[in-house]
Design a protein around this motif. Structure first.
Motif, PDB file in Angstrom:
ATOM      1  N   UNK A  30      31.694  28.707  36.916  1.00  0.00           N
ATOM      2  CA  UNK A  30      30.592  29.620  36.635  1.00  0.00           C
ATOM      3  C   UNK A  30      29.351  28.807  36.335  1.00  0.00           C
ATOM      4  N   UNK A  31      28.203  29.452  36.454  1.00  0.00           N
ATOM      5  CA  UNK A  31      26.949  28.789  36.099  1.00  0.00           C
ATOM      6  C   UNK A  31      26.057  29.793  35.407  1.00  0.00           C
ATOM      7  N   UNK A  32      25.466  29.340  34.297  1.00  0.00           N
ATOM      8  CA  UNK A  32      24.475  30.166  33.619  1.00  0.00           C
ATOM      9  C   UNK A  32      23.112  29.593  33.963  1.00  0.00           C
TER      10      UNK A  32
ATOM     11  N   UNK B 140      31.489  33.896  45.852  1.00  0.00           N
ATOM     12  CA  UNK B 140      30.403  33.899  44.880  1.00  0.00           C
ATOM     13  C   UNK B 140      30.137  35.326  44.404  1.00  0.00           C
ATOM     14  N   UNK B 141      30.079  35.469  43.076  1.00  0.00           N
ATOM     15  CA  UNK B 141      29.536  36.694  42.505  1.00  0.00           C
ATOM     16  C   UNK B 141      28.294  36.262  41.742  1.00  0.00           C
ATOM     17  N   UNK B 142      27.159  36.842  42.063  1.00  0.00           N
ATOM     18  CA  UNK B 142      25.922  36.478  41.378  1.00  0.00           C
ATOM     19  C   UNK B 142      25.379  37.717  40.681  1.00  0.00           C
TER      20      UNK B 142
ATOM     21  N   UNK C 117      29.437  33.211  39.450  1.00  0.00           N
ATOM     22  CA  UNK C 117      30.863  32.892  39.371  1.00  0.00           C
ATOM     23  C   UNK C 117      31.322  32.369  40.738  1.00  0.00           C
ATOM     24  N   UNK C 118      32.166  31.358  40.708  1.00  0.00           N
ATOM     25  CA  UNK C 118      32.613  30.765  41.965  1.00  0.00           C
ATOM     26  C   UNK C 118      34.127  30.829  42.113  1.00  0.00           C
TER      27      UNK C 118
END
Lengths: 775, 160
Positions: free
Chosen positions: A386-388, A445-447, A460-461
């Motif tokens: 995941x990335x914030x 990918x969920x963005x 989210x990856x």
């Protein structure tokens, strides 16, 4: 079905198809444009009559009729053409037919009509519906014995309904569906065929004769069913082909109809002749009879109940209707079952969601709340990374693409949110080609855009997962490019399993996972609103307490000073009036009393000054500090002897500040530097540092002395109001508010004040101020 | 106490101690001798000036030549008294000197905005009190010319 929906769907079909294509001209190259709704022919197991009331409102005329009328009625089509319907039906029958049109189609159809055929009376099942300006009457010969009464119908569906109700999940529901439809219709094979998002379909339930090959789990490409056929499945829920080897029966029409460009629309007809391509398809599969019932949810084709038989097979209208009814019940049940799917998993997602919301509530920042428990954030969508992303930084969790790769992707991603706050794909490499080279082979990918304005995103990856799809025949061979470049379609020849390994794809995102991500956004926004609410409440409380403080300070100024002044005055009057009688000692004591009241007044005044400092507005101007310091030195110098030197080693800069307050700051600090100094020669240096601070717009100033210094343990306490390190009468006295006031002045200017000191050697006071923008 | 027609100074002051100090300084240290009248609070001052309530029968007493007005008093405080006087066609000509403990800039601003003629902060030290009070009397009764309506107050020179 709403008339509006029917009209719209018909329009869609008309757009997809080419009415100029005749049945004879249809082959695999153009079947995707085949006007299957206007075949101008029917299947032979019934008769179709097209009626018009034009010209004579009171009487229907037969304007078109299928050429097999002689076969079923003993009357040739030609002799029926342009004749009133009364030729065929008696008055009460015609009234019955008319009344069917007045009411909802499903509620009254079919009718049973007895028609005098050549030699005997033939019983027919009749279905009537409108098609444009015409009325279509379809007659299927029936045997009285086979007709189903209401009670039969009830016993037919009762068992099915109860079994359907007992199912707990989608798979079981579909299994019950195929078993019940087989029980009612007796087809050799019954399947549930479910459409995927890409319009390909998969066989998800099947019942068959033991010697037949199983199709369960096979996937069919989207091209197997042309789009216009899908629309027709929505309009007309049941299609029956009793014998695939039938000869289409053409229609004969009155001359005025014959010359019309577009033939009669048979979208709602059950006798409608089917596409030769579809027949070929069935024949290739070894199917002799077929029936399909649509599973429609929210006007969308969710799937089909498909029945196949190895020999020709007819199904009575009543049994067909029973299947149609069951299909509608199943379609209704589908939603509940789909929602029920993965119930435990969804419950788990809810728990994670709640714990994330709780963490957010307890956190200082959004980032901290979301990323404090990294596993939680990942579990919300069953991701591996995941990335914030906030305006200026990206925080990575777990297995993600590289920071630079994500940064590069942001612009592309930014434009993905036109439809809403969420974007997801299981094939990132297809949607965004640079992702094909991502080292971690991120394919899913969920963005989530929490705020597009503030550029707050959570990504989210999921990794690539090699998947095997069992196609019913090789899908690639279905659409081939011909020599001239046109798409060449070949009807399916082989139904053997053909397995394909799909690359560049992650496991698909479940709807509940995407929803969980979206709900997280709702929670965050709710919290932000709540915080804003709390803040405004806090502000109003602060405002009130400020007002209270103000009135407190005011009372202090007046009510405390008044008795103090009384004490002072009366002491003075005592000395004036009775000084001689009191003697030197008495006068001394009264003088001390007066000095103490004076000191108390100073304290009150300082307190007032301090409290007002925070409330008055700053009048910010561009101020040359050299001028300020020289004024202060001059002022302070008036009361100080020659043994004081104030040095400014280099010219001071220009700053943005409230000139009066900053002058007070320098006065306080320089006065202190002189006051708390026991050296014979008191040296003070005023300067600034060019070293960059954390905030580049600020400069650090200092005032250094060679005074008495401060013990380390007192370094912090000296800034507390009225906190003194020395007896009140040592080092020139003072209220002990000067440094507190100084600190407040700096803080009101957005800066900081601190001190470094070596006890016995001297102190250096530092403070930061904002440099003038143009200075 | 002043006789009915002679010029006098009206002191509106609730604190006995402050009034005594003022009275003492006036009597002992100032060159100019001015008769004093005292009201204990704002309500009394307004009654006195409008000849109402306890002062209904005192119509023969003319208005004072100068009012020394404390700000924080029980009942109607000095601000209200000042506001009312300065809105009154007849009484607005009487100079009003605010004499108070408050050094709050807001008070100072408000008083001048409402027409105060001078604002004096009560000093802490006796010496300063003496000098302030004497200067005040000297200025208003010695230096300036007061309006006719304030009963052509002429200071009586103290026979030195």
């Amino acid at each position: 079905m709403a008339t509006e929906f029917i009209t719209k769907t018909k329009a869609a079909i008309a757009q997809l198809t080419d009415p100029s294509l005749s049945v004879e001209g249809i082959d695999i190259t153009n079947c995707d444009r085949e006007p299957i709704h206007i075949p101008s022919a029917i299947q032979p197991h019934g008769i179709m009559l097209v009626l018009s009331d034009r010209g004579n409102k009171r009487e229907w005329r037969i304007v078109s009729v299928s050429q097999n009328s002689a076969q079923h009625l003993g009357i040739s089509a030609k002799s029926l053409l342009d004749k009133p319907l009364s030729q065929l039906l008696n008055h009460s029958q015609i009234e019955q037919v008319k009344s069917c049109l007045d009411r909802a189609f499903e509620a009254v159809n079919p009718l049973q009509l007895e028609i005098q055929a050549a030699s005997s009376v033939q019983l027919f099942t009749a279905v009537v519906h409108r098609s444009g300006e015409f009325v279509i009457l379809e007659l299927e010969p029936t045997d009285k014995k086979e007709s189903v009464t209401f009670f039969d119908f009830h016993s037919l569906v009762k068992r099915s309904l109860s079994l359907i109700q007992q199912t707990t999940d989608l798979t079981k529901l579909c299994q019950v569906a195929v078993e019940e439809v087989q029980r009612i219709t007796g087809f050799d094979r019954v399947m549930v065929y479910r459409f995927d998002k890409d319009e390909s379909g998969t066989v998800v339930a099947e019942i068959k004769q033991p010697d037949m090959p199983s199709y369960l789990g096979l996937r069919y490409p989207a091209t197997d069913i042309p789009k216009q056929a899908k629309y027709l499945y929505i309009l007309n829920l049941l299609r029956l082909i009793p014998d695939v080897h039938y000869q289409p029966v053409t229609m004969v029409s009155v001359p005025s109809l014959e010359t019309k460009a577009t033939p009669i629309d048979m979208s709602l007809s059950s006798l409608r002749s089917v596409s030769p391509v579809h027949i070929e398809y069935l024949v290739n599969m070894g199917v002799q009879a077929s029936m399909s019932v649509s599973l429609v949810q929210d006007n969308q084709l969710w799937g089909l109940l498909v029945c196949h038989h190895n020999t020709p097979r007819s199904v009575s209208y009543e049994r067909r209707t029973t299947c149609e009814f069951l299909a509608q019940v199943i379609a209704l049940e589908l939603r509940a079952k789909v929602e029920n799917e993965d119930a435990d998993y969804k419950l788990n997602l809810k728990t994670i969601q709640m714990s994330l919301t709780k963490a957010l509530l307890q956190s200082e920042s959004l980032e901290e709340g979301l990323t404090r428990d990294a596993q939680n954030l990942l579990s919300l969508t069953s991701s591996t990374g995941a990335a914030f992303c906030s305006k200026n930084q990206i925080k990575l969790i777990g297995h993600t693409p590289k920071l630079a790769e994500i940064e590069a992707m942001m612009t592309w991603l930014g434009s993905r949110f036109e439809q809403g706050s969420i974007y997801h794909t299981a094939a990132l490499g297809e949607a965004y080609p640079p992702a094909q080279t991502f080292e971690s082979t991120t394919s899913g990918l969920v963005a989530l855009a929490i705020s597009r304005v503030q550029r707050l995103y959570v990504l989210w990856f999921r990794p690539e997962v090699l998947q095997t799809v069992s196609w019913a025949g090789e899908p690639g061979k279905l659409t081939e490019l011909g020599d001239s470049g046109e798409v060449y379609l070949s009807p399916r020849q082989s139904f053997e399993r053909w397995q394909q390994t799909v690359i560049g794809r992650s496991l698909p995102w479940k709807e509940c996972e995407v929803e969980a991500a979206l709900e997280l956004r709702t929670a965050v926004i709710g919290l932000v609103l709540q915080k804003a609410d709390e803040l405004s409440q806090l502000n109003s409380e602060l405002e009130r307490s400020n007002v209270e403080l103000d009135s407190f300070a005011y009372i202090a100024s007046h009510d405390l000073k008044e008795p103090l002044r009384g004490i002072h005055n009366y002491s003075s009057f005592l000395i004036e009036d009775y000084g001689n009688e009191l003697g030197e000692d008495g006068v001394d004591k009264l003088n001390t009393l007066m000095r103490l009241t004076q000191r108390m007044e100073d304290l009150i005044s300082s307190l007032l000054h301090y409290s007002r400092l925070g409330r008055s507005d700053l009048s910010i101007a561009t101020v040359d500090l050299n001028e300020v310091v020289s004024e202060v030195v001059e002022l302070v110098g008036m009361n100080n002897p020659d043994n004081v030197s104030v040095e400014v080693p280099r010219s001071l800069p220009v700053v943005e500040c409230d000139r009066i307050q900053i002058a007070e700051l320098f006065t306080n600090l320089i006065t202190n530097a002189i006051k708390y100094n026991s050296k014979a020669q008191k040296r003070i240096e005023v300067g600034y540092s060019t070293e960059t601070t954390a905030d580049p717009g600020r400069m650090v100033f200092y005032i250094q002395d060679n005074g008495i210094g401060i013990r380390k343990k007192h370094i912090e306490t000296i800034f507390r109001i009225f906190k003194r390190l020395h007896a009140a009468n040592r080092f020139g006295g003072g209220t002990g508010a000067g440094l507190t006031i100084s600190k407040k002045i700096v803080e009101r200017h957005g800066g900081q004040l601190w001190v470094d000191s070596v006890y016995g050697e001297g102190s250096t006071f530092y403070f930061t101020l904002e440099a003038a923008k143009h200075g | 106490m002043a006789s009915t027609n002679s010029p006098y100074l009206l002191v509106v002051e609730d604190s006995d101690e402050d009034f005594e100090a003022l009275n003492r300084v006036l009597g002992r240290h100032c060159e100019i001798e001015v008769p004093l009248r005292r009201c204990y609070d704002g309500d009394e001052a307004l009654d006195f000036l409008y000849h109402k309530g306890d002062y209904a029968e005192t119509e023969t007493i003319g208005p004072p030549s100068l009012i020394l007005l404390d700000l924080n008093m029980p009942g109607s405080n000095g601000r209200e008294v000042l506001q009312q006087l300065k809105q009154d066609e007849q009484l607005r000509v009487i100079p009003v000197v605010v004499f108070t403990t408050s050094s709050n800039p807001k008070d100072i601003e408000t008083c001048y905005r409402h027409g105060a003629n001078s604002y004096l902060i009560k000093p802490m030290k006796v010496q300063q009190l003496k000098s302030s009070v004497c200067q005040l009397l000297n200025y208003w009764f010695g230096v300036t010319t007061l309006p006719e309506t304030a009963l052509s107050a002429t200071a009586l020179k103290r026979s030195a």
